[in-house]
Structure formats: C-alpha cells, structure tokens
Design a protein around this motif. Structure first.
Motif, PDB file in Angstrom:
ATOM      1  N   ASN A  56       6.284  -8.865  69.549  1.00 59.43           N
ATOM      2  CA  ASN A  56       7.407  -7.937  68.993  1.00 59.43           C
ATOM      3  C   ASN A  56       6.344  -7.442  67.347  1.00 59.43           C
ATOM      4  O   ASN A  56       5.214  -8.336  67.616  1.00 59.43           O
ATOM      5  CB  ASN A  56       8.279  -9.748  68.228  1.00 59.43           C
ATOM      6  N   LEU A  61       9.611  -3.605  62.516  1.00 62.74           N
ATOM      7  CA  LEU A  61      10.663  -4.062  61.759  1.00 62.74           C
ATOM      8  C   LEU A  61      11.275  -4.162  60.426  1.00 62.74           C
ATOM      9  O   LEU A  61      12.036  -3.696  60.516  1.00 62.74           O
ATOM     10  CB  LEU A  61      11.017  -5.547  62.790  1.00 62.74           C
ATOM     11  N   GLU A  64      11.451  -0.222  59.257  1.00 60.39           N
ATOM     12  CA  GLU A  64      12.911  -0.326  59.756  1.00 60.39           C
ATOM     13  C   GLU A  64      14.131  -0.617  58.523  1.00 60.39           C
ATOM     14  O   GLU A  64      15.607   0.024  58.913  1.00 60.39           O
ATOM     15  CB  GLU A  64      13.255  -0.332  61.459  1.00 60.39           C
ATOM     16  N   SER A 109      17.327   3.399  63.324  1.00 55.18           N
ATOM     17  CA  SER A 109      17.397   1.458  63.538  1.00 55.18           C
ATOM     18  C   SER A 109      18.500   1.259  63.964  1.00 55.18           C
ATOM     19  O   SER A 109      19.937   1.781  64.020  1.00 55.18           O
ATOM     20  CB  SER A 109      17.378   0.868  62.644  1.00 55.18           C
ATOM     21  N   ASP A 112      20.119  -5.514  66.578  1.00 55.13           N
ATOM     22  CA  ASP A 112      19.325  -6.515  67.406  1.00 55.13           C
ATOM     23  C   ASP A 112      20.020  -7.374  67.801  1.00 55.13           C
ATOM     24  O   ASP A 112      20.875  -8.576  67.870  1.00 55.13           O
ATOM     25  CB  ASP A 112      18.137  -7.169  67.382  1.00 55.13           C
ATOM     26  N   ARG A 154       9.464   1.980  69.805  1.00 49.53           N
ATOM     27  CA  ARG A 154       9.506   0.463  70.406  1.00 49.53           C
ATOM     28  C   ARG A 154       8.244  -0.036  71.527  1.00 49.53           C
ATOM     29  O   ARG A 154       8.629  -1.444  71.645  1.00 49.53           O
ATOM     30  CB  ARG A 154      10.844   0.706  70.124  1.00 49.53           C
ATOM     31  N   THR A 227      16.117  -0.374  72.205  1.00 50.08           N
ATOM     32  CA  THR A 227      16.003  -1.468  70.926  1.00 50.08           C
ATOM     33  C   THR A 227      14.563  -1.913  71.331  1.00 50.08           C
ATOM     34  O   THR A 227      13.763  -1.897  72.501  1.00 50.08           O
ATOM     35  CB  THR A 227      17.839  -2.528  71.293  1.00 50.08           C
ATOM     36  N   THR A 228      14.995  -2.789  70.166  1.00 48.82           N
ATOM     37  CA  THR A 228      13.345  -3.047  69.638  1.00 48.82           C
ATOM     38  C   THR A 228      13.035  -4.408  71.867  1.00 48.82           C
ATOM     39  O   THR A 228      13.577  -4.597  71.696  1.00 48.82           O
ATOM     40  CB  THR A 228      13.779  -4.595  68.538  1.00 48.82           C
ATOM     41  N   ASN A 229      11.508  -4.096  71.352  1.00 48.80           N
ATOM     42  CA  ASN A 229      10.619  -4.547  73.144  1.00 48.80           C
ATOM     43  C   ASN A 229      10.867  -4.352  74.014  1.00 48.80           C
ATOM     44  O   ASN A 229      11.400  -5.997  74.317  1.00 48.80           O
ATOM     45  CB  ASN A 229      10.900  -6.483  71.959  1.00 48.80           C
TER      46      ASN A 229
END
Ligand code: UDP
Ligand code: MN
Length: 586
Positions: A56, A61, A64, A109, A112, A154, A227-229
């Motif tokens: 992560n 994050l 963002e 952004s 999640d 990301r 998207t994230t990770n």
C-alpha cells in the motif's frame, strides 16, 4: 570454450568468496553499509515461511485524499452549462462523454470499492516487473492519458518497467507528435509504438508485446483507470507459477458522467454456443475464500496479465485473427489446454468505460469475425466446434486461411483436448449453455383472444423499457417468441427475457432484462386449458393487455378476463403437460 568455462567457475568462486566477506562486514553493527541492508529488509515480514511486503502506498493515498474537483473520488460529474455545446461532437467520435472527461483531473482520486480484506493483504516481497501494453485507435486524449497515469501513479515504481501505447493507425491529429512530446515531458515511462496501417486490436497488442522487455505483460484498454494497489495482486500468482494469467475485476466508468462503480463482485468467464461472452457463478468454495484469486475459464478479453515467457511459449495471439473478435477465447483456451491456469484477482480492480455506442466504422469488407471464430474453433475446440456451426452454419462458408502455425503451437506444447477443458475447467458451462438447445414449451406468435388480430410485438423502446404494444399479427420476426426450456419468455433467439421486477403495482410492466435462467422474476408458464400466461411461483399473476391502447402488463389472474387469454403459435403439449416436473434445463 574450455577456457571460458574454467573462467566462469573461477569467477563464481571469487564472487561467492567476495559476497561472504561483504555480508560479514555488512552485518557487523559498526559497518557503514549495515543500514542499507537493513533498509532493503524494511517492511518485509515472514508469513508461513514466505517473505512478504505491504505494498500500500500510504503517502500517495494521503495526497489523493486532499484532491478536489469534478469526478474526484469517482463520484458522478456534470459538464458546466457553458460547455454543453462542445459535448456532442466529441461524444459522437468516442461513444462516451469525452468533453466531460477533459474537465476531470488526469490523476483523479477513486474510492476504494475492493473487498474490505484487500487492504490488509501482504504480497510476496519479490515480484516480477511488468509492462503495460495499451492498444488504441483514435482514443480520446484525456481518457488515454488517464489510463497511463492511473497505471503509473498507483504502481510500486520498481514493479512497473514500461508503458507501451500502440497506436493502431489513429487519424486524430493530437495522437501524433503532440502525444509523443507530452509523454516525454510528463510521463517518460510511457512511449508510443505506431503501426503502419490499421491492424486491429489483436495484432496491436501483439506488436506492443513484442516491444516489451518486462517479465509480465499487462494489457489494458485505452479508456481505463487502475485503482489503488492494482498491480501486486496481478503479479503474485504469476510469481508463483509462470504459466499463469490473471484478470482484474473490471468495474464500470459511466460513459455519461464518469462515475466509478462496481459491475458486480465477481463471476467466472464463459461463452455460449454462438460465441457470446457469458459469465458463470462463482463456486461456493471460491466465495468462501474471497478475496483470494479464483479460477476462471475465459477472460473478458481487454484487461489481463500474463507472464511474457508463457505468452510467447503458446505463440502469443494467433496473428491471423483480424481486427477484433474471438481473441479472448483463443488465449483462454490456449492458457488452459496448454498447461496453464487463469485467475480472477478480486483485489485488483480496474475501471473501463463501456461505450454507449461503437463509434468506428467497420474497417473491413469481409466477415473477419466469422473467420476469427472459425480459426479458434478449428484449432482448439475439436469435436465441440460442431455446436457452434450448428447454430451458425454461415461460418462454414468462411475460409480460415492458413492455420498450420497454430496447430503446430498446439502440437509443440502437447496441449490437452478441448474435452478436458470442458470437463475440468468449464465443467458447469453445459448446464447453463447446453450443447443442444432443449425444446421450447411454446413458440411462435402470442395472439390476444380479446382481439384476435392483435399479437404481442417486440417493438420495444429500449433494453429496459416495457414492451409497449400489441401489434397487428403477422409472421414477421418481431412477433416471434419462445417459452423456453428455461421457463422464461423471450423474443425468438434473444438473450433478453420478460422480467417483472415489481409486482406491487396493480398493472406491473413487463420489462426486458438479460436472461438469467434462474426462474424468479423471469418464470412464466402457459395454462393450455385456460389459455393464460402465468407469472411467478406460485403463479398469482397473469399476462394481461389493454386492447385499446395496446399495452401489455401483468395483473392478478382472472379466469373470466378475455384480455388475459392468449394463443401461442405452437404448443409442445406433451412437454407442457410435464412442466412442473421438468427442471428448467434440458
Ligand atoms: N482498438 C484498436 N484497434 C481497433 C479497435 C480497437 O487498437 O481496430 C483498441 C481500442 O482503442 C481499445 C481496445 O482496442 O483500447 C478495445 O477496443 P474497444 O474499446 O473499442 O472495445 P470495447 O471495449 O468497446 O469492446
Ligand atoms: Mn474498451
């Protein structure tokens, strides 16, 4: 050669000896490099004997979370009224609201929406690196760049080696040197490879893959957002075994307002016997294991990761597949039949703009899709190909062209028969999509007994609109329906079924939704004696109509109401008499 071997051995000794000395010095606390070694180990934990790491990016994050502006957080955006007049022209050439996209930050952004457990998952500390390959034909500027930026921003930087955009003969001016210069200045990890003419997305992906030097190839559409990770969950199963492909969950970016939302929480990919992409339920053991990756028979096509080594071992894509169509089947069958495995990874989510309409004209005059399908069927599907041809005899008139190289790939890799795939990977496909269509209970026209010149008419306003009319009966296809073996009613050969989601109304509209073959609000029955079309289980409601305004709907059954009486063109009496005993399948 001899001296070389000796030297190598000698060099190894020197190397090993040197390494041990270095390690000794480094591990002594006073060593000047001890902190470097420690640092490399930072964040690595041992879980069940494996070295793992938290990927992560908490700093990213945090920054963002402070961003503000249209579309931030993936919430729906709107165009300011003064820009409305610029909307239509851009919409027409993209099939989505490109002008609105231009108002949204390239690094916006996103919320999640992953399974809550995803945040806490650690991945192998050592993962292979990746190349992102994005084919594009006349993509819109900001959606193309948002694809690249979201992938880059990301990703753990050491895991993303390159982004290769493959320009499939675009004609929009800004996709030329302006794009090259922009990337050089703002995103140097990305570069553009240009094709001399329109080759289509399959060969564009192939060309991008040829230019890639990373361990893993990741293919994306040119209007997506990572998207994230998103990256480690795609890489880890490949790190464990290279004969592996991994697909992310594909979310929806709304073509109108750019809202980011889930499509669903996962299905296994599949197909029917006309080669429509279909999806099967997740197995209960996989459901219990969420959000761990689960096996999927067929990829959706546009977004997936595969090890470069395995991709080339199985011959990449068949370069004889033209433009688009069938490639997701070809690669999926190859992956499974040639000793690989394919997963969906719930913790990797990527959004895709599903267009409102296809904006590009067909670039070929011949039936390239039929040829593609036939090439896949002839090379990989063995005796099962006949179930496709049975429904699409026209495909047999298309010449496959030379498929000897594809057959050689199959031979060289000692790939398994299609029957193995059907029995071991897509083992529940036949249950949902039978090889031979089971017979209908009824089919043909549905004629109103209240006014016998009127029949139910498929002329509906749109996919989710109610069937709005009775029409003057004729034998033309718009009056043809089936009460299928799945106990649903659908326009002949359609994949949309009559659906009554809300029975509370006095007159409930009959909508059309994708056939789910799961009974429920798509379950219908014909009462031969009373000529009534019953809905629900137990059936309390019936198909009714207003002959004056020609509407059809569902109301409480009334044996005495003439507007609830219907005659089907054909009734399979023997089968219908066993309706309650028969399963909704063959
Ligand atoms: N594409 C391409 N050449 C073509 C058609 C499509 O490079 O002849 C690209 C397109 O820009 C996109 C991907 O291939 O990145 C998939 O196409 P598209 O998005 O039109 O398909 P859809 O997602 O609508 O099924
Ligand atoms: Mn697309």
């Amino acid at each position: 050669m001899r001296w070389r071997r000796t030297w190598t051995r000698h060099r190894n000794k020197v190397f090993i000896g040197g390494f041990m000395t270095l390690l000794f010095i480094a591990l002594s606390p006073s060593s000047p490099i001890s902190h470097i070694l420690k640092k490399e180990e930072e964040g690595v934990v041992i879980v069940n004997g494996e070295r793992k790491r938290d990927y992560n990016d908490y700093e990213y994050l945090k920054t963002e979370a402070l961003q503000t502006g249209p579309g931030e957080g993936g919430i729906p955006a709107t165009l300011p009224p003064e820009l409305e007049k610029e909307k239509d022209g851009i919409y027409k050439v993209n099939g989505f609201n490109g002008r609105l996209s231009d108002e949204i930050a390239l690094n916006r952004s996103l919320k999640d929406i992953r399974h809550p457990k995803c945040k806490d998952i650690l991945y192998l500390a050592h993962l292979p690196n990746a190349a992102v390959v994005v084919p594009f034909h006349n993509e819109h500027w900001s959606t193309l760049l948002r694809t690249a930026f979201s992938a880059y921003n990301r990703s753990p930087k050491h895991l993303l080696k390159e982004i290769i955009l493959v320009d499939d003969a675009s004609t929009k001016d800004f996709l030329g040197s302006k794009l090259d210069n922009y990337l050089e200045e703002h995103l140097p990890i990305a570069r553009v490879v240009r094709l001399p003419e329109r080759w289509g997305l399959i060969r564009a992906r192939l060309e991008g893959a040829k230019h890639a030097t990373a361990d893993v190839l990741i293919f994306l559409d040119s209007h997506t957002e990572c998207t994230t990770n998103w990256l480690p969950p795609l890489l880890e199963p490949i790190a464990r075994s290279y004969k592996t492909a991994v697909c992310p969950f594909i979310d929806v970016i709304d073509f109108e307002n750019f809202e980011y939302r889930a499509q669903d929480e996962g299905r296994r990919g599949s197909f029917d016997w006309e080669f429509y992409y279909k999806r099967l339920p997740v197995l209960s053991e996989d459901e219990a294991n969420m959000p761990q990756p689960f096996k999927s028979p067929v990829m959706a096509g546009g977004l997936f990761a595969i090890s470069s080594k395995f991709f080339w071992e199985i011959g990449g894509y068949d370069p004889g597949l033209d433009i688009w169509g069938g490639e997701q089947y070809e690669l999926s069958f190859k992956i499974w039949q040639c000793h690989g495995v394919m997963y969906d990874a719930p913790c990797s989510r990527i959004g895709h703009i599903y267009r409102k309409f296809a904006p590009f004209p067909n670039p070929r005059t011949d039936n390239f899709i039929a040829r593609n399908y036939r090439r896949v069927a002839e090379v990989w599907m063995d005796e099962y190909k006949k179930y496709l041809y049975m429904r699409q005899p026209g495909w047999l008139e298309t010449d496959t062209g030379d498929i000897s190289e594809q057959l050689a790939v199959r031979e060289r890799n000692k790939c398994k028969p299609f029957k193995w795939f059907m029995e071991n990977v897509a083992f529940d496909l036949e249950k949902h999509y039978p090889l031979i269509e089971p017979p209908d209970y009824c089919n043909g026209t549905i004629q109103s007994m209240a006014d016998t010149k009127l029949c139910v008419d498929t002329k509906f306003k749109g996919q989710f609109d109610r069937l709005d009319s009775l029409g003057e009966c004729s034998s033309s296809s718009q009056f043809q329906f089936q009460l299928s073996a799945f106990k649903d009613i659908r326009p002949l050969k359609s994949h949309n079924c009559w659906d009554v989601p809300d029975l509370k109304d006095k007159q409930a509209p009959v909508l059309l939704f994708g056939c789910h073959k799961g009974l429920g609000n798509q379950m219908w029955k014909y009462d031969m004696m009373n000529k009534m079309i019953l809905f629900g289980h137990p059936p309390t409601h019936c198909l009714d109509s207003s002959t004056s305004n020609r509407e059809i709907f569902v109301t409480r059954c009334d044996m005495n109401s003439p507007t609830q009486k219907w005659r089907w063109g054909f009734v399979n009496e023997e089968r219908l008499s066993k309706y309650d005993q028969l399963d909704p399948k063959p």
